[in-house]
Design an enzyme around this catalytic site. Structure first.
Site, short mmCIF file in Angstrom:
data_model
loop_
_atom_site.label_atom_id
_atom_site.label_comp_id
_atom_site.label_asym_id
_atom_site.label_seq_id
_atom_site.Cartn_x
_atom_site.Cartn_y
_atom_site.Cartn_z
N TYR A 6 0.84 -1.22 0.07
CA TYR A 6 -0.05 0.11 -0.02
C TYR A 6 0.97 1.31 0.03
CZ TYR A 6 -3.22 3.37 0.94
OH TYR A 6 -4.10 4.62 1.12
N TRP A 34 1.38 5.75 -1.86
CA TRP A 34 0.72 6.55 -3.15
C TRP A 34 1.67 6.45 -4.18
CZ3 TRP A 34 -1.97 11.55 -3.39
CH2 TRP A 34 -3.48 11.38 -2.93
N1 LIG Z 1 -2.31 8.89 12.16
C1 LIG Z 1 -2.52 8.88 10.96
N2 LIG Z 1 -1.96 7.89 9.79
C2 LIG Z 1 -2.35 7.96 8.51
C3 LIG Z 1 -3.29 8.67 8.12
C4 LIG Z 1 -3.99 9.71 9.05
O1 LIG Z 1 -4.89 10.46 8.73
N3 LIG Z 1 -3.51 9.57 10.54
N4 LIG Z 1 -3.73 8.99 6.69
C5 LIG Z 1 -3.47 7.59 5.93
C6 LIG Z 1 -3.59 7.97 4.64
S1 LIG Z 1 -5.30 8.54 4.29
C7 LIG Z 1 -2.70 7.29 3.69
S2 LIG Z 1 -3.00 7.45 2.03
C8 LIG Z 1 -1.52 6.81 4.21
C9 LIG Z 1 -0.06 7.34 3.11
O2 LIG Z 1 0.56 6.37 3.13
P1 LIG Z 1 1.84 6.41 2.23
O3 LIG Z 1 1.05 6.43 0.97
O4 LIG Z 1 2.57 4.96 2.52
O5 LIG Z 1 2.85 7.54 2.37
P2 LIG Z 1 3.75 8.15 1.64
O6 LIG Z 1 4.55 9.17 2.43
O7 LIG Z 1 3.14 8.79 0.55
O8 LIG Z 1 4.59 7.24 1.04
C10 LIG Z 1 4.85 6.73 -0.30
C11 LIG Z 1 6.20 6.18 -0.53
O9 LIG Z 1 6.42 5.69 -1.99
C12 LIG Z 1 7.85 6.12 -2.23
N5 LIG Z 1 7.88 6.43 -3.88
C13 LIG Z 1 7.33 7.64 -4.47
N6 LIG Z 1 7.11 7.15 -5.82
C14 LIG Z 1 7.75 6.03 -5.94
C15 LIG Z 1 8.70 5.29 -6.85
O10 LIG Z 1 8.06 5.87 -8.19
N7 LIG Z 1 9.07 3.99 -6.96
C16 LIG Z 1 9.16 3.81 -5.46
N8 LIG Z 1 9.61 2.28 -5.24
N9 LIG Z 1 8.67 4.27 -4.39
C17 LIG Z 1 8.20 5.37 -4.80
C18 LIG Z 1 8.10 7.42 -1.79
O11 LIG Z 1 9.46 7.76 -1.53
C19 LIG Z 1 7.46 7.15 -0.28
O12 LIG Z 1 8.25 6.61 0.70
O13 LIG Z 1 -1.05 7.17 5.36
C20 LIG Z 1 -2.29 6.99 6.49
N10 LIG Z 1 -1.65 7.10 7.59
N1 LIG Z 2 -1.38 18.55 1.94
C1 LIG Z 2 -2.02 17.58 1.85
N2 LIG Z 2 -2.81 17.04 1.41
C2 LIG Z 2 -3.34 15.87 1.61
C3 LIG Z 2 -2.81 14.61 2.00
C4 LIG Z 2 -1.31 15.10 2.53
O1 LIG Z 2 -0.57 14.30 2.88
N3 LIG Z 2 -1.05 16.56 2.46
N4 LIG Z 2 -2.97 13.35 1.89
C5 LIG Z 2 -4.29 13.15 0.85
C6 LIG Z 2 -4.71 11.90 1.29
S1 LIG Z 2 -4.18 10.41 0.92
C7 LIG Z 2 -6.13 11.64 1.92
S2 LIG Z 2 -6.71 10.26 2.11
C8 LIG Z 2 -6.81 13.00 2.29
C9 LIG Z 2 -7.45 12.78 3.49
O2 LIG Z 2 -8.35 13.63 3.91
P1 LIG Z 2 -9.02 13.61 5.30
O3 LIG Z 2 -8.94 12.38 5.98
O4 LIG Z 2 -10.28 14.44 5.41
O5 LIG Z 2 -7.87 14.76 5.95
P2 LIG Z 2 -7.49 15.27 7.17
O6 LIG Z 2 -6.50 16.38 7.40
O7 LIG Z 2 -7.18 14.10 8.29
O8 LIG Z 2 -8.88 15.67 8.30
C10 LIG Z 2 -9.50 16.82 7.73
C11 LIG Z 2 -9.94 17.65 8.77
O9 LIG Z 2 -11.00 16.75 9.50
C12 LIG Z 2 -10.93 17.41 10.81
N5 LIG Z 2 -11.53 16.17 11.81
C13 LIG Z 2 -10.88 15.16 12.25
N6 LIG Z 2 -11.62 14.37 12.90
C14 LIG Z 2 -12.88 14.73 12.94
C15 LIG Z 2 -13.89 14.47 13.79
O10 LIG Z 2 -14.24 13.34 14.41
N7 LIG Z 2 -14.95 15.17 13.50
C16 LIG Z 2 -15.06 16.46 12.67
N8 LIG Z 2 -16.12 17.08 12.51
N9 LIG Z 2 -13.81 16.79 12.12
C17 LIG Z 2 -12.96 16.06 12.48
C18 LIG Z 2 -9.85 17.58 11.14
O11 LIG Z 2 -9.60 19.17 11.84
C19 LIG Z 2 -8.84 17.80 9.82
O12 LIG Z 2 -8.44 18.97 9.58
O13 LIG Z 2 -5.77 13.99 2.20
C20 LIG Z 2 -5.26 14.31 0.79
N10 LIG Z 2 -4.60 15.54 0.92
MO LIG Z 3 -5.07 8.71 1.73
#
Ligand SMILES: Nc1nc2c(c(=O)[nH]1)N[C@H]1C(S)=C(S)[C@@H](COP(=O)(O)OP(=O)(O)OC[C@H]3O[C@@H](n4cnc5c(=O)[nH]c(N)nc54)[C@H](O)[C@@H]3O)O[C@H]1N2
Ligand SMILES: Nc1nc2c(c(=O)[nH]1)N[C@H]1C(S)=C(S)[C@@H](COP(=O)(O)OP(=O)(O)OC[C@H]3O[C@@H](n4cnc5c(=O)[nH]c(N)nc54)[C@H](O)[C@@H]3O)O[C@H]1N2
Ligand SMILES: [Mo]
Length: 771
Positions: A111, A113
């Site tokens: 898993y 991005w």
């Molecule tokens: N506590 C908490 N944890 C969360 C979340 C949260 O809201 N709270 N959000 C979750 C969510 S929504 C997501 S999507 C995940 C994201 O989790 P990840 O998608 O695992 O996070 P990234 O840091 O984007 O990691 C992507 C990795 O891929 C590598 N990469 C990029 N391009 C390439 C390539 O071309 N080849 C190879 N081999 N590697 C590459 C980058 O260097 C990077 O290390 O985190 C989750 N974790």
């Molecule tokens: N800059 C930037 N943008 C991103 C990403 C990133 O890594 N960096 N990651 C991308 C990815 S993979 C994903 S999946 C999306 C994730 O999108 P989300 O999961 O929606 O993103 P978050 O920033 O975790 O949350 C949005 C807001 O929800 C509020 N929130 C949290 N818990 C609660 C709750 O219980 N109730 C209410 N009402 N509000 C709450 C928080 O204050 C937070 O700022 O973001 C994407 N966009």
């Molecule tokens: Mo995500």
């Protein structure tokens, strides 16, 4: 006078925007945003330093102590080896594990991005490679909206509405008078789109909506979740209790006869059973606004007002994905759909519900319904997959059983882990537990461009190129642009493209032809583009030839002729366009979910207290609810060592935001370093006082590179909040991530600040001369 260095420019793309790469003397020196982008992401500025960072992995490497079975600490030394040796090792390990234990001993869900380019999308490639090689254990759903992805098909027959398929902004702007945003509409999140962003225009649409007189309400523990220009009313709420506020509003609508009985009868199933719960027939508790106030902290009068307002004017409601990334995270989503059904606006222009407007670029953007560029991986012959966030459970409990969406399943016994394009030591919860789980497999193989925490937990590390070092095609179904990504620089060090690494391995394993299909890089680019062209042709749109697209660097799909309105067809004719649910209607009560008999997932929306929230007994020991939201300065953990992310740190540590009273009660001031802790672990962080937070709420962005203290005491010295989050499924129904259900305590850190080691490459021995 020395002549200026010859400078060359190449079209390129990353998840946070399209740009022109400027290259001088073979080095990336600048990224100029796409001219059509009204609000380019500041994160683009991190790329030159990252591409040429000392943290780049330049040669294949093997972890010292792997063969001796020494534990993976994240701070181990590595030995560099030649590509030949590395490829032989990897092919040998795959063959050994397959022969001894079969394909279900290989974990390759991988898993993450990866890159915005779809030909070189590492996660897709590793799954393709392992599927063609006999099979592997995959991961299903995602961390983003995993609970919703499994829940929504039971209610709506599809999970499309959560992926960003939403009523178009123009429809909302011309028709809605009120937009209620649960979780807000933070622009920080719309910087990003999986597969890239052409024009960052969320702000443009929001400003237009405001100018057209749409009133905004931000229901969130965080005031900053609504940009100031929206003049949004802020309703601070206790985290994880949105469902309670929604139930309170539903109670007002029902008791005051403001619900749309015609809509509920014609288009919904099981409203009466939900109504029995609402009035307290089933459990003796009426879900009145007064009941709700006690739990969610929003005054009863405010709940009444909001419900009445929503019933009086055309209202559009949205919720961020974060709401469902919590224990029992299904409930606010189910309740939001139910509330929208009671209001009766579903399927009408600018009314009803949507998801993700505050989460990602794209929801509501007028866009033709065409698939984005992609090459789906072939079927997996091992037919085995776990819900994505159950990885540590799987590694720690081979043969153990678990429940998921009506099935009782068994965890496979994993011997080999293969990861390319993800960072589980960023994304997973309870990282100290994940580190214990990572001791189980015999071999961990990782492709990475940088020495990330995950690369440092691997046994064999293969250096991957970045997008700037290869040709690709990028884009997403959430955006109208498709981009050519031109190779701008030569591979850094000995880095190879993931696709070429897999091709070389497939060659050794005897299935090169199946993997490459005889295509080289440009042939794959042509294939991906042709897919988009064919899709467009079916809609009568003639796209330019590949040659022209490649030369111009970008195409823009035409805007749709009319606004998309979610569930419009169903509303017009619920028989011809019946939903894919058993009743064909919106299931406010689901008999299927009822038959599963889960006590943590009842058959209609309900309030089930999460394991951790401000009302739990645990809150006496750990009195702050920690929200770990998406970072404003980076994409997850990507570019964390770069200048944009580093500028946001405090004495090198990630920031934690605290309300003034919560900080004062602990004698804390802006800039203090604190230890954030609970029973699972601890991390350091730098204090930022924020008067726009609900009481007892702390906020820390995710993504600081995991930097476990060498003493093995579970302290992360850098500020990765995932040492604190619980590793429990959302419920037996959906088994998503519960990251947002976390209680912590904070205290001033005393003593010498430990150094950050995550931004220094590991100790590297070199016993073979570079090839
Ligand atoms: N506590 C908490 N944890 C969360 C979340 C949260 O809201 N709270 N959000 C979750 C969510 S929504 C997501 S999507 C995940 C994201 O989790 P990840 O998608 O695992 O996070 P990234 O840091 O984007 O990691 C992507 C990795 O891929 C590598 N990469 C990029 N391009 C390439 C390539 O071309 N080849 C190879 N081999 N590697 C590459 C980058 O260097 C990077 O290390 O985190 C989750 N974790
Ligand atoms: N800059 C930037 N943008 C991103 C990403 C990133 O890594 N960096 N990651 C991308 C990815 S993979 C994903 S999946 C999306 C994730 O999108 P989300 O999961 O929606 O993103 P978050 O920033 O975790 O949350 C949005 C807001 O929800 C509020 N929130 C949290 N818990 C609660 C709750 O219980 N109730 C209410 N009402 N509000 C709450 C928080 O204050 C937070 O700022 O973001 C994407 N966009
Ligand atoms: Mo995500």
């Amino acid at each position: 006078m020395t002549p200026a260095p010859a400078s060359r420019r190449f079209p390129s793309l990353c998840h946070w925007g399209a740009f022109t790469a400027t290259v001088e003397n073979g080095r990336l020196v600048g990224c100029t945003p796409f001219p059509r982008d009204p609000a380019p992401s500041p994160m683009l500025a991190a790329l030159p330093a990252m591409v040429h960072s000392p943290l780049r992995i330049t040669r294949p490497a093997v972890r010292e102590g792997w063969r001796e079975g020494k534990p993976r600490t994240g701070h181990d030394a590595f030995r560099e080896i030649s590509w030949d040796e590395a490829l032989d090792l990897v092919a040998g390990e795959l063959t050994r594990v397959h022969a001894a234990h079969g394909p279900t001993a290989v974990f390759g869900g991988s898993y993450g991005w990866s890159s915005a380019g779809r030909v070189h999308h590492a996660r897709t490639l590793v799954r393709r490679f392992l599927a063609l090689g006999g099979g592997f254990v995959d991961q299903i759903a995602n961390y983003s909206f995993g609970a919703a992805q499994t829940l929504l098909p039971h209610i709506l027959g599809t999970f499309q509405p959560v992926t960003g398929r939403a009523t178009d902004w123009p429809s909302v702007i011309s028709n809605a008078k009120l937009m209620i945003a649960f979780g807000g509409l933070a622009l920080k999140n719309s910087q990003v789109g999986s597969g890239g962003v052409g024009a960052h225009d969320t702000e443009t649409w929001l400003r237009r909506a405001r100018a057209a007189g749409v009133g905004f309400v931000n229901v969130s523990p965080v005031n900053a979740d609504a940009p100031e220009f929206l003049d949004a009313e802020w309703i601070p709420i206790r985290p994880n209790t949105d469902v309670v506020l929604m139930l309170g509003m539903a109670h007002v609508l029902l008791s005051e006869g403001r619900h749309d009985t015609t809509f509920l009868e014609r288009y919904c199933a099981g409203f009466d059973r939900f109504a029995d719960y609402l009035v307290g027939k089933t459990d003796g508790t009426a879900k009145t606004p007064e009941w709700a106030e006690e739990i969610c902290g929003v005054p009863a009068q405010k709940i009444r007002e909001l419900a009445r307002r929503a019933a009086d004017v055309p209202t559009y409601m949205t919720a961020t994905w974060s709401l469902q990334r919590a224990h029992h995270g299904e409930q606010p989503y189910w309740a939001l759909i139910t509330l929208a059904a009671m209001l009766g606006g579903i399927g009408l222009p600018g009314q009803g519900f949507g998801f993700g407007h505050g989460s990602i670029h794209g929801p509501g953007l007028p866009r033709l319904s065409l698939p984005g560029p992609e090459i789906p991986p072939p079927p997996n012959p091992a037919k085995c997959a776990i819900p994505v966030a159950r990885i540590a459970d799987m590694l720690l409990d081979p043969g153990g059983t678990y429940e998921f969406n009506g099935e009782r399943l068994t965890y496979p016994d994993i011997r080999l882990v293969y990861w390319a394009g993800g960072n589980p030591f960023h994304h997973h919860q309870d990282l100290n537990r994940l580190q214990r789980a990572f001791q189980k497999p015999e071999t961990v193989i990782v492709h990475e461009s940088w020495w990330t925490p995950t690369a440092r937990h691997a046994d064999i590390v293969l250096p991957a190129t970045t997008t700037l070092e290869r040709n690709d095609v990028g884009g997403t179904s959430r955006d109208p642009f498709v981009f050519a990504m031109h190779k701008a620089i030569a591979p850094v060090g000995e880095a190879k493209n993931d696709i070429d690494i897999f091709a070389a391995l497939a060659e050794r394993l005897g299935y090169a032809e199946a993997f490459t299909q005889g295509r080289d890089e440009m042939a794959w680019c042509r294939l991906v583009y042709q897919g988009i062209r064919d899709g467009a042709a079916k809609k009568g749109i003639d796209l330019p030839s590949f040659q022209q697209f490649w030369a111009e660097g970008v195409i823009e799909l035409p805007a749709p002729e009319r606004d998309y309105v979610l569930m419009e067809e169903f509303r017009a004719d619920p028989v011809a366009h019946r939903l894919g649910t058993p009743s064909g209607k919106i299931e406010i009560t689901s008999d299927v979910v009822q038959r599963f008999g889960y006590d943590d997932a009842p058959p209609h929306p309900a309030w089930l207290p999460p394991a951790e929230w401000l009302g739990a007994t645990e809150a006496q020991r750990f009195p702050l609810h920690l929200l770990t939201n998406q970072p404003v300065r980076r994409l997850h953990s990507q570019t964390d060592p770069g200048p944009v992310s580093v500028a946001g740190k405090i004495l090198g540590r990630e920031a934690i935001r605290l309300a003034p009273d919560d900080a004062a009660a602990r004698g804390l001031r802006d800039g203090d370093i604190v230890r954030v802790f609970n029973a699972r672990g601890a991390c350091l962080a730098g204090v930022v006082i924020d008067s726009g937070l609900a009481a007892n709420v702390a906020v820390m962005p995710t993504g600081a590179w995991f930097d476990p203290s060498p003493s093995g005491d579970g302290l992360d010295v850098h500020g990765n909040p995932n040492v604190l989050t619980p590793d429990i499924g959302t419920s037996r129904l959906t088994q998503g991530s519960s990251a947002q259900s976390t209680l912590v305590e904070v205290e001033k850190f005393v003593g010498a600040l430990p150094p950050i080691r995550a931004f220094d490459p590991p100790s590297l021995a070199r016993d073979a001369a570079p090839v």
